[in-house]
Design a protein around this motif. Structure first.
Motif, mmCIF file in Angstrom:
data_model
loop_
_atom_site.group_PDB
_atom_site.id
_atom_site.type_symbol
_atom_site.label_atom_id
_atom_site.label_comp_id
_atom_site.label_asym_id
_atom_site.label_seq_id
_atom_site.Cartn_x
_atom_site.Cartn_y
_atom_site.Cartn_z
ATOM 1 N N SER A 195 0.863 -1.184 0.000
ATOM 2 C CA SER A 195 0.000 0.000 0.000
ATOM 3 C C SER A 195 0.896 1.230 0.000
ATOM 4 O O SER A 195 1.974 1.223 0.601
ATOM 5 C CB SER A 195 -0.921 0.011 1.228
ATOM 6 O OG SER A 195 -0.169 0.037 2.429
ATOM 7 N N THR A 196 0.466 2.261 -0.704
ATOM 8 C CA THR A 196 1.291 3.465 -0.849
ATOM 9 C C THR A 196 0.528 4.722 -0.470
ATOM 10 O O THR A 196 -0.699 4.780 -0.557
ATOM 11 C CB THR A 196 1.790 3.612 -2.297
ATOM 12 O OG1 THR A 196 0.666 3.667 -3.185
ATOM 13 C CG2 THR A 196 2.683 2.455 -2.693
ATOM 14 N N GLN A 197 1.289 5.730 -0.063
ATOM 15 C CA GLN A 197 0.726 7.041 0.270
ATOM 16 C C GLN A 197 1.723 8.107 -0.179
ATOM 17 O O GLN A 197 2.912 8.021 0.130
ATOM 18 C CB GLN A 197 0.486 7.150 1.778
ATOM 19 C CG GLN A 197 -0.001 8.522 2.247
ATOM 20 C CD GLN A 197 -0.228 8.555 3.751
ATOM 21 O OE1 GLN A 197 -0.696 7.602 4.348
ATOM 22 N NE2 GLN A 197 0.135 9.667 4.369
ATOM 23 N N ASN A 198 1.245 9.091 -0.934
ATOM 24 C CA ASN A 198 2.087 10.181 -1.462
ATOM 25 C C ASN A 198 3.166 9.685 -2.423
ATOM 26 O O ASN A 198 4.235 10.295 -2.543
ATOM 27 C CB ASN A 198 2.742 10.972 -0.315
ATOM 28 C CG ASN A 198 1.767 11.923 0.350
ATOM 29 O OD1 ASN A 198 0.775 12.328 -0.254
ATOM 30 N ND2 ASN A 198 2.038 12.282 1.585
ATOM 31 N N ILE A 199 2.894 8.566 -3.095
ATOM 32 C CA ILE A 199 3.784 8.051 -4.138
ATOM 33 C C ILE A 199 3.076 8.274 -5.466
ATOM 34 O O ILE A 199 2.018 7.702 -5.700
ATOM 35 C CB ILE A 199 4.096 6.555 -3.938
ATOM 36 C CG1 ILE A 199 4.686 6.324 -2.546
ATOM 37 C CG2 ILE A 199 5.026 6.064 -5.031
ATOM 38 C CD1 ILE A 199 5.957 7.086 -2.254
#
Length: 291
Positions: free
Chosen positions: A104-108
């Motif tokens: 899971s990614t955030q701000n990518i």
């Protein structure tokens, strides 16, 4: 073809993490966590990242440097594209045997979850839950470098340097192809090629060319001669690196099964219901503008 630079950055960051001296996690067990941090985070940004990752207070931390990013990506993209800061960070939580990979990614903003999964499977990373984040939007290359390093420390299994570079190269190639056919489809294409290689065990470059072209045709992807040649050369080099294709296939199967199980669960059905309602609300809002 334009390269998504920020995507590449995440990848790199994860790999770089490999150089720091760390204690061995040879006795690592499911649930153990390692955190990778970009070296150029400020103190407040570092704390924000740790909070976003829900980092345990006793988690081991590894630093990824921009120099490491250049080491692993420098052969594939211009130095100016890689930049001068390592920001993206990650957490790696070991899972149980045959649990597959989840990301899971955030701000990518350049690398998708599936792109990370594909590259990590190539590197031999398996059975782990991975979270990647940054305090603001970045490419995410530093994270990939860090993840591979962290996995080595957790499992006490060395990933060959050529395989680490190949994982980064795959990320670059997938992102380039994603500019043309879409990120999700590009990731699906690369994953399907791996599945077919595991099934068929092609022996020659001509066998690989036929396999890749067939997968592209099945997915409705039109490749130029140059794109096809690049992919054939890349997967031929992977074939010579003693990649465990059966493990790759098993991880793909386990990951797909995990997604299917989630969607069939009560939590998954609730998610889908909320997603449907979200789109219904959007449609109704648009309709109201014209009524």
């Amino acid at each position: 073809m334009k390269l998504t630079i920020k995507v590449i950055m995440v990848t790199l960051g994860l790999l770089l993490f490999l150089t720091a001296p760390l204690k061995s996690f040879a006795d690592a067990a499911p649930g153990d966590v390692i955190i990778t941090l970009g070296q150029d985070l400020t103190s407040s940004q570092k704390q924000q990242v740790l909070n976003d990752l829900d980092a345990p207070s006793n988690a081991q931390t590894v630093t990824v440097t921009n120099q490491e990013e250049h080491e692993y990506l420098g052969d594939f993209i211009p130095k100016a594209t890689i930049g001068s800061r390592a920001i993206s960070s990650s957490s790696i939580t070991l899972g149980s045997k045959d649990s597959g990979l989840s990301v899971s990614t955030q701000n990518i903003n350049g690398i998708t979850d599936d792109m990370y999964i594909n590259a990590l499977m190539t590197a031999g990373v398996k059975d782990a839950k991975i979270q990647i984040t940054a305090p603001f939007e970045v490419s995410g290359t530093a994270a990939l470098t860090g993840i591979m390093k962290a996995y080595e420390v957790q499992t006490d299994q060395k990933i060959p340097e050529e395989v680490k570079k190949a994982a980064n190269e795959e990320m670059v190639q997938t992102s380039e192809l994603g500019e043309k056919i879409g990120k999700e489809k590009a990731a699906q294409f690369m994953a399907t090629i791996k599945e077919e290689i595991a099934k068929e065990n092609p022996q020659t470059k001509d066998d690989l060319r036929t396999l890749i072209q067939r997968v592209a045709d099945d997915l409705g992807i039109k490749l130029t001669d140059s794109e096809l040649n690049t992919l054939v050369d890349f997967f031929n080099r992977l074939k010579d690196m003693n990649i465990d294709w059966n493990q790759v296939k098993n991880q793909l199967s386990a990951t797909k099964e995990k997604v299917t199980t989630f969607l069939q669960s009560e939590e998954g059905q609730s998610f889908l219901d909320k997603l449907k309602q979200f789109f219904v609300d959007i449609i109704n809002a648009i309709k109201s503008l014209f009524s």
